[in-house]
Design a protein around this motif. Structure first.
Motif, PDB file in Angstrom:
ATOM      1  N   SER A  45       0.909  -1.245   0.140  1.00 18.94           N
ATOM      2  CA  SER A  45       0.132  -0.157   0.128  1.00 18.94           C
ATOM      3  C   SER A  45       0.893   1.172   0.050  1.00 18.94           C
ATOM      4  CB  SER A  45      -1.080  -0.048   1.114  1.00 18.94           C
ATOM      5  OG  SER A  45      -0.167   0.326   2.396  1.00 18.94           O
ATOM      6  N   LYS A  46      -0.029   2.236  -0.274  1.00 18.26           N
ATOM      7  CA  LYS A  46       1.057   3.674  -0.415  1.00 18.26           C
ATOM      8  C   LYS A  46       1.400   3.927   1.086  1.00 18.26           C
ATOM      9  CE  LYS A  46       0.912   8.147  -2.816  1.00 18.26           C
ATOM     10  NZ  LYS A  46       0.237   8.973  -3.567  1.00 18.26           N
ATOM     11  N   MET A  94       5.048   2.257   2.353  1.00 11.33           N
ATOM     12  CA  MET A  94       6.094   2.447   1.432  1.00 11.33           C
ATOM     13  C   MET A  94       7.419   3.085   2.255  1.00 11.33           C
ATOM     14  SD  MET A  94       4.576   4.440  -1.992  1.00 11.33           S
ATOM     15  CE  MET A  94       6.193   4.465  -2.986  1.00 11.33           C
ATOM     16  N   TYR A 124       4.682   1.653  -5.664  1.00  9.96           N
ATOM     17  CA  TYR A 124       3.284   1.449  -5.724  1.00  9.96           C
ATOM     18  C   TYR A 124       2.537   1.991  -6.449  1.00  9.96           C
ATOM     19  CZ  TYR A 124      -1.228   0.883  -3.710  1.00  9.96           C
ATOM     20  OH  TYR A 124      -2.622   0.542  -3.522  1.00  9.96           O
TER      21      TYR A 124
END
Length: 54
Positions: A4-5, A8, A44
């Motif tokens: 997921s963002k 990161m 991502y």
């Protein structure tokens, strides 16, 4: 590829830790290289996070 963002940052830190754990820089250090910059790149989708250590 990040899950997921939001993950990161954590995944970039994990990648930098892997560089140290697996000693990817050992041959360079043995050859006398004094400064080694280490980079982690996490993707991502179309988003890229680059983290530098060193």
């Amino acid at each position: 590829m990040a899950a997921s963002k939001e993950s990161m940052d954590a995944e970039a830190e994990e990648a930098l830790s892997q560089i140290d754990e697996k000693m990817y820089d050992a041959k360079l250090l043995d050859a006398g290289v004094r400064r080694i910059d280490k980079y982690a790149m996490v993707f991502y989708g179309k988003t890229v996070k680059v983290v530098k250590k060193g």
